[in-house]
Design an enzyme around this catalytic site. Structure first.
Site, PDB file in Angstrom:
ATOM      1  N   VAL A 148     -15.361  -9.518  -7.659  1.00 19.50           N
ATOM      2  CA  VAL A 148     -16.641 -10.216  -7.471  1.00 19.50           C
ATOM      3  C   VAL A 148     -17.749  -9.476  -8.224  1.00 19.50           C
ATOM      4  O   VAL A 148     -18.583 -10.089  -8.888  1.00 19.50           O
ATOM      5  CB  VAL A 148     -16.991 -10.288  -5.971  1.00 19.50           C
ATOM      6  CG1 VAL A 148     -18.384 -10.860  -5.766  1.00 19.50           C
ATOM      7  CG2 VAL A 148     -15.962 -11.121  -5.208  1.00 19.50           C
ATOM      8  N   GLU A 184      -6.810   1.868  -3.281  1.00 14.07           N
ATOM      9  CA  GLU A 184      -5.940   0.769  -3.668  1.00 14.07           C
ATOM     10  C   GLU A 184      -6.359   0.282  -5.040  1.00 14.07           C
ATOM     11  O   GLU A 184      -7.410   0.675  -5.556  1.00 14.07           O
ATOM     12  CB  GLU A 184      -6.000  -0.380  -2.651  1.00 14.07           C
ATOM     13  CG  GLU A 184      -7.354  -1.041  -2.523  1.00 14.07           C
ATOM     14  CD  GLU A 184      -7.352  -2.182  -1.511  1.00 14.07           C
ATOM     15  OE1 GLU A 184      -6.558  -2.132  -0.547  1.00 14.07           O
ATOM     16  OE2 GLU A 184      -8.140  -3.127  -1.685  1.00 14.07           O
ATOM     17  N   LYS A 221      -3.156   1.858   9.052  1.00 16.11           N
ATOM     18  CA  LYS A 221      -3.359   0.721   8.143  1.00 16.11           C
ATOM     19  C   LYS A 221      -2.078  -0.075   7.941  1.00 16.11           C
ATOM     20  O   LYS A 221      -0.991   0.481   7.955  1.00 16.11           O
ATOM     21  CB  LYS A 221      -3.820   1.219   6.768  1.00 16.11           C
ATOM     22  CG  LYS A 221      -5.203   1.856   6.756  1.00 16.11           C
ATOM     23  CD  LYS A 221      -5.571   2.225   5.328  1.00 16.11           C
ATOM     24  CE  LYS A 221      -7.017   2.656   5.232  1.00 16.11           C
ATOM     25  NZ  LYS A 221      -7.380   2.927   3.817  1.00 16.11           N
ATOM     26  N   TYR A 246      -8.715  10.177   8.172  1.00 14.67           N
ATOM     27  CA  TYR A 246      -9.997   9.471   8.126  1.00 14.67           C
ATOM     28  C   TYR A 246     -11.018  10.337   7.387  1.00 14.67           C
ATOM     29  O   TYR A 246     -11.216  11.506   7.721  1.00 14.67           O
ATOM     30  CB  TYR A 246     -10.502   9.162   9.540  1.00 14.67           C
ATOM     31  CG  TYR A 246     -11.861   8.530   9.535  1.00 14.67           C
ATOM     32  CD1 TYR A 246     -12.020   7.183   9.193  1.00 14.67           C
ATOM     33  CD2 TYR A 246     -13.000   9.270   9.852  1.00 14.67           C
ATOM     34  CE1 TYR A 246     -13.263   6.603   9.172  1.00 14.67           C
ATOM     35  CE2 TYR A 246     -14.252   8.692   9.831  1.00 14.67           C
ATOM     36  CZ  TYR A 246     -14.377   7.361   9.485  1.00 14.67           C
ATOM     37  OH  TYR A 246     -15.619   6.789   9.456  1.00 14.67           O
ATOM     38  N   ARG A 291      -6.965  -7.780 -10.417  1.00  8.66           N
ATOM     39  CA  ARG A 291      -7.649  -9.028 -10.794  1.00  8.66           C
ATOM     40  C   ARG A 291      -9.096  -8.695 -11.117  1.00  8.66           C
ATOM     41  O   ARG A 291      -9.520  -7.549 -10.981  1.00  8.66           O
ATOM     42  CB  ARG A 291      -7.617 -10.001  -9.622  1.00  8.66           C
ATOM     43  CG  ARG A 291      -8.119  -9.291  -8.347  1.00  8.66           C
ATOM     44  CD  ARG A 291      -8.550 -10.167  -7.250  1.00  8.66           C
ATOM     45  NE  ARG A 291      -8.764  -9.402  -6.023  1.00  8.66           N
ATOM     46  CZ  ARG A 291      -9.904  -8.828  -5.682  1.00  8.66           C
ATOM     47  NH1 ARG A 291     -10.953  -8.885  -6.474  1.00  8.66           N
ATOM     48  NH2 ARG A 291     -10.021  -8.154  -4.537  1.00  8.66           N
ATOM     49  N   LYS A 307       0.820  -1.220   0.000  1.00 10.69           N
ATOM     50  CA  LYS A 307       0.000   0.000   0.000  1.00 10.69           C
ATOM     51  C   LYS A 307       0.850   1.265   0.000  1.00 10.69           C
ATOM     52  O   LYS A 307       0.472   2.266  -0.603  1.00 10.69           O
ATOM     53  CB  LYS A 307      -0.963   0.002   1.197  1.00 10.69           C
ATOM     54  CG  LYS A 307      -1.898  -1.196   1.253  1.00 10.69           C
ATOM     55  CD  LYS A 307      -2.695  -1.406  -0.043  1.00 10.69           C
ATOM     56  CE  LYS A 307      -3.246  -2.818  -0.129  1.00 10.69           C
ATOM     57  NZ  LYS A 307      -3.668  -3.209  -1.475  1.00 10.69           N
ATOM     58  N   GLY A 335      -8.828  -6.128   2.971  1.00  7.46           N
ATOM     59  CA  GLY A 335      -9.960  -6.778   3.645  1.00  7.46           C
ATOM     60  C   GLY A 335     -10.166  -6.333   5.075  1.00  7.46           C
ATOM     61  O   GLY A 335     -10.759  -7.053   5.878  1.00  7.46           O
ATOM     62  N   LYS A 355     -18.222  -6.165   0.929  1.00 10.47           N
ATOM     63  CA  LYS A 355     -19.287  -5.567   0.118  1.00 10.47           C
ATOM     64  C   LYS A 355     -20.512  -6.472   0.100  1.00 10.47           C
ATOM     65  O   LYS A 355     -20.381  -7.699   0.046  1.00 10.47           O
ATOM     66  CB  LYS A 355     -18.789  -5.347  -1.311  1.00 10.47           C
ATOM     67  CG  LYS A 355     -17.665  -4.332  -1.389  1.00 10.47           C
ATOM     68  CD  LYS A 355     -16.945  -4.387  -2.718  1.00 10.47           C
ATOM     69  CE  LYS A 355     -15.685  -3.530  -2.671  1.00 10.47           C
ATOM     70  NZ  LYS A 355     -14.838  -3.764  -3.855  1.00 10.47           N
ATOM     71  N   GLU A 373      -3.385   7.354   7.398  1.00 10.64           N
ATOM     72  CA  GLU A 373      -4.141   8.178   6.452  1.00 10.64           C
ATOM     73  C   GLU A 373      -5.196   8.974   7.196  1.00 10.64           C
ATOM     74  O   GLU A 373      -5.749   8.504   8.190  1.00 10.64           O
ATOM     75  CB  GLU A 373      -4.888   7.283   5.449  1.00 10.64           C
ATOM     76  CG  GLU A 373      -4.076   6.786   4.287  1.00 10.64           C
ATOM     77  CD  GLU A 373      -4.924   5.922   3.352  1.00 10.64           C
ATOM     78  OE1 GLU A 373      -4.380   5.425   2.377  1.00 10.64           O
ATOM     79  OE2 GLU A 373      -6.144   5.735   3.623  1.00 10.64           O
TER      80      GLU A 373
END
Lengths: 501, 169, 501, 169
Positions: free
Chosen positions: A295, A288, A158, A202, A292, A116, A164, A237, A200
């Site tokens: 979903v 981020e 973070k 908020y 890939r 990250k 996740g 999600k 970071e």
């Protein structure tokens, strides 16, 4: 040209990838663990090979076993799906080293975006806005405290290797800085084997909005517009939609361009997703990049009219993109609901088990991507998502009406599912108005988990049906006492596929 | 013959008053329902009552007398009690040990760890077993103060839904 | 505003209409015959009423019974679906006389288009091209002979009240004129109670192409482009697609305008279809207008992005059309395959019976509109069409690939179906090239009904599976001899819904 | 034990050579197949053979020994013959009446009309019964010259698939 693809995955995404392969005339190879001999991806593929015990670290995550099957079957490409090995740069590298095509980005792009802090730096260089915060990882407690004060409370701490929601802590007050830091560090160490931490600002009332991108090996990069993914539970999600009900069109155009820049910055190849966090004033920041297929990719497919898996394969074949940016527009509105085998009335406890009966919703504007069927036993080793319901409507209102109708038709018995919970979301004012943010579920928790009122008739009809079924069984049993042999035959013939042979 | 039917916390007296094929007249407590009731698929009934169309799903749960019954928006636990069962139950109640608490798994899963052993004293809220399913771990806690009377599973065991795991006395 | 609709139909179309009603928040009332107590439309509706014995002339065609239910339930509108009473002007008139809304055109429009000779005259007046032929019905044999010679052989002799290929004869030689005329007349008398006959030039290599139209009560009429319906068997459509692979774009535009003119000529209201016959040179002629929703309407819905049932209801509510002509374009390509319960290897003999097992195709670009489910017994009284598979693809090639994939996934056991026959159509050169006309099935009959070659392995695996199932039953039976009671319970519990209570 | 299995016109000798759960070794005539065979749904088996994935559907048809078996593109009539059946069949063959012809309905339907009566002489191709299903009428014709020996149905009767309708002698 790719003629045979090994799909290094299971569940709905494995089947979804095989469908596009079959449409293109490409052969498919499935791999399966001990828990998955009966799974749909094994039955759907042209070939299927056993790769080990149920736990994924002994099967779906074992690179050597997957490479063995790929070579044995003469597959010329591997599609990793999502999860499992899909964002593992070592796997991508290994596949290419062995002379096969990895259907995904380069190992370098995966690595850069996977860390990250490196990703943040790369984005800043590319001119893509990031959330105000540190550019480096935090080394000492003192440095951390100082940095947090500079950024200004509240902040998010973070894990650099994160994802996740793991290794993530929100800090609102000064005295919580050190404890949160330590907790995040130890969780990150545990989850990723790497305790590097950054900080970071908020963002209050945040929206989670992501852009789908496609990049070929000829330097063409396009975006396929956004997905609004703010309906989340525990950073997972639950409902996604496109277009976002929040975004102004000028912001949409600007974000799209930045998403393309983000992809260009890592010489991206294939399908990817650039995630942004967006505040109430539509300021947006790079969060981020998922290197890939996601979903929730089907809502983009429906509204933009592109088969993303086919595009992935075309790109892997070295072809230029089928579409130019100016060819693409959003047509109508799409919503996805994820169906989990979880009990919403019992703190979303996982509910693996045997599917007794399924009725899938059908008709205009309805797509389901699932992998379970009647008589299938959902294994307890993998993700509880069993199906995705994707709805298209001519506009957002139409799509919500259709989603309600489809959820109403969707019946799965035997295991608990989130179907009723999703119906409540579709009835919830904040969702209908489109004014929700990532706090939506906690803000509406009571409404979402309440039971629909039913008049007494409902209850009495439940009593009547059970009673009648019972007395019919009694009658039937009495009259059948002397026909053992016949019944044994019939019973066997009717038994669902739950018998272990 | 009248049956007792338990639905969640209520007990209803139910009787089949008349029947002509799928036209049924059934009395539930004081109300007589004239319904057209027919099985349409495995475990699915269609009911027409006062012209309205209802779909009711039945899932047998554990015994031929027990059902989970789903109507459109509600889910009920229903148990049909016949004379024999009622008798057996009354008899059993008197010989059942009092004060035992069984920790059950509400879902199938795998036992991750059992941080107590037989004979341990435990107090309300103390975690006695951890079960994982679908990549999520759940801790099950004692519902009363007491002593671990029995541990019915081992670490690593796969357990079914509703299986007894631990008995606290 | 319409709040409750009675659907005077059954099967897939009843369910399809109810779906759109539910999405709009409109209550639905089903009617059913003795053969349909278990049918899906009864279970899907909010209310359901019995209207008589299985034969449709004692139930679905009895206007009085349907009106009684409508009034009893307080329905404010009736949707006739297709078939049954949908093109009966008397029914349309009766519904409006009783103060309810008929979701369809006026009785006048139905009558005018229902009589083929009147329709021809009306079209000629409106400037829409018709097939060269007579403007009046043929009175005497002599007049007929003379007219046929004027038109020029070959000709089609058709019943004025006709439809569905009944009362229709092709004449190629002079000596056949009188026999064909008499045969057509007697068949027309039998089928429609009306022996009026007219004659049209026979179009060689004909294509059947139709245009979907929508008209509101404010004088707006639009078309939603064409459907190519040339894959036919015994004048019954089997596969439809849009856009037509034949039409040039200039012809498409011109036909669309003529379709709108055809609708205007009868003051059309609601959804309708203007059918044209098109020759190899893309000359087109008005054939007839279907004054109702068509079986194949979903391909238009998919490519144009309009829910036709919702538009029908909006129009019935007196609202202006949602779309202007310039808003509408064709997006991608759609194909529909009709699944019939018929045995393609036995001259398409109907195959009613009990559905044992169904697997529906799913995923991107797949829609199924059906009404049968596992354990459902298809009644022998009604139409053998049990499902429609509608596929979208980004272009025609993509759609064909996806249709093949979906048919491959589609499994229905227990009754014979046309699924394999449809797969062969999708593999047939003439279809793939898009060069087919209405002779497609007869021209390719041998290929379409041939069996796929299977190596010996297939047959041996069939043997192995049956053998293994059998010996497992034997083992199971032996070990189960003494557990009668338990099995009786289990057997009952597992029995599918075929038991008559 | 070896069984005889009839598949369409062929008779195969089939034997289970070895078995370990779903790993089976089955001999069909001279070929030994090592397959991974498992039931996945009612009437549906998944087979892995030489790495290839096959799906096979079984539909029992009329008896527990008879199946319609569907592979991807083919459909087979398969019958498993055990020793008892073989014996019974041989015995029956000798006592079966010769020269009878049964007109059967290939599908369920309704008898529309029977244009012949018992004792009528009929010739090949003559229509002896008309059955309707799904709005389509089918005429069934005599397959041989002969006399109507028996009419087993009446006009208006509903008939099942494969039911005997008329016997010609």
């Amino acid at each position: 040209m790719i003629e045979k693809v090994l799909i290094a995955n299971r569940g709905e995404i494995a089947v979804r990838i095989m469908r596009s392969c079959r449409e293109m005339g490409i052969k498919t190879v499935a791999v399966f663990s001990e828990a998955d001999r009966r799974a749909l991806h094994v039955r759907y593929a042209d070939e299927a090979y056993f790769i080990g015990p149920a736990p994924s670290n002994e099967s779906y995550l074992v690179v050597d076993k997957i490479m063995d099957v790929a070579k044995q079957t003469g597959a010329d490409a591997i599609h990793p799906g999502y999860g499992f090995l899909s964002e593992n740069p070592g796997f991508a590298k290994r596949v290419e080293k062995e002379g096969l095509i990895f259907i995904g980005p380069t190992a370098d792009a995966i690595s850069t975006m996977g860390d990250k802090v490196t990703a943040r730096k790369t984005m800043i260089k590319a001119g893509v806005p990031v959330v105000p915060g540190t550019e480096a990882t935090l080394e000492s407690d003192e440095q951390a405290k100082k940095t947090v004060k500079e950024v200004g409370l509240p902040v998010m701490i973070k894990a650099s290797a994160g994802g996740g929601g793991k290794g993530m802590r929100m800090v609102k007050t000064e005295e919580n800085i050190i404890p949160a830091l330590r907790a995040a560090r130890s969780e990150a160490k545990e989850a990723f084997g790497d305790d590097a931490i950054y900080v970071e600002k908020y963002v209050t009332s945040p929206h989670h909005i992501e852009f789908q991108v496609l990049a070929d090996t000829h330097g063409n990069v396009i975006h396929l517009y956004e997905r609004e993914c703010s309906v989340q539970r525990r950073h997972q999600k639950v409902v996604e939609e496109t277009p976002s009900p929040l975004l102004r069109d000028d912001v949409r155009q600007k974000m799209g361009k930045d998403a393309v820049e983000a992809a260009r910055a890592v010489n991206y190849r294939g399908a990817g997703t650039v995630e942004f966090i967006v505040d109430e004033d539509q300021n947006y920041y790079f969060l981020e990049m998922n290197t890939r297929l996601q979903v929730e990719h089907p809502i983009t497919e429906r509204v933009v009219g592109v088969d993303l898996v086919k595009e992935q394969i075309n790109i892997a074949n070295g072809k230029p993109l089928t579409y130019r940016q100016e060819d693409l527009k959003q047509f109508g509105h799409a919503i996805e609901c994820r169906i989990y085998a979880e009990d919403p009335n019992n703190n979303f406890m996982p509910s693996p088990g045997l599917i007794k009966h399924i009725t899938e919703p059908m008709g205009l504007g309805v797509r389901t991507d699932g992998y379970v069927h009647e008589g299938y036993e959902i294994p307890l080793y993998y993700d509880p998502m069993i199906s995705k319901l994707i709805i298209w409507g001519s506009d957002r209102k139409d799509a919500i009406g259709r989603m309600r109708r489809a959820l109403h038709e969707y019946k799965i018995t035997g295991v608990r599912t989130t179907i009723k919970f999703l119906e409540k979301i579709m009835q919830c004012d904040d969702f209908i108005k489109g004014t929700y943010n990532t706090h939506f579920i906690e803000n509406n928790y009571e409404f979402l988990t309440s039971n629909e009122d039913c008049d007494e008739t409902c209850e009495d009809l439940a009593v009547i049906t059970a009673f009648f079924d019972y007395i019919s069984k009694v009658d039937h049993m009495k009259s059948d006492r002397n026909v053992t042999k016949l019944n044994a035959w019939k019973e066997f013939g009717r038994r669902k596929g739950v018998m272990r042979l | 013959m009248a049956y007792e039917v338990n639905v969640d916390d209520r007990t209803a007296k139910v009787e089949l008053a008349a029947r002509n094929e799928n036209q049924l007249s059934i009395k539930v407590d004081d109300i007589t329902y004239d319904v057209d009731l027919i099985r349409v698929e495995e475990g699915v009934y269609s009911i027409l009552y006062n012209g309205k169309s209802y779909n009711v799903e039945l899932i047998e749960s554990g015994s031929e007398r027990k059902y989970v019954v789903n109507t459109l928006y509600n889910s009920y636990n229903v148990e049909v009690v016949d004379a024999e069962t009622r008798y057996r139950r009354i008899r059993n109640r008197s010989i059942m040990e009092e004060g035992e608490s069984h920790i059950k798994s509400p879902m199938p899963g795998k036992v991750v760890s059992v941080p107590v052993k037989k004979g341990d004293e435990v107090s309300v809220g103390q975690t006695v077993i951890i079960v994982s399913a679908m990549k999520m771990e759940s801790e099950f806690k004692a519902k009363k103060d007491g002593t671990i009377k029995d541990i019915l599973v081992n670490e690593g065991d796969t357990v079914k839904g509703d299986q007894d795991l631990i008995v606290i006395e």
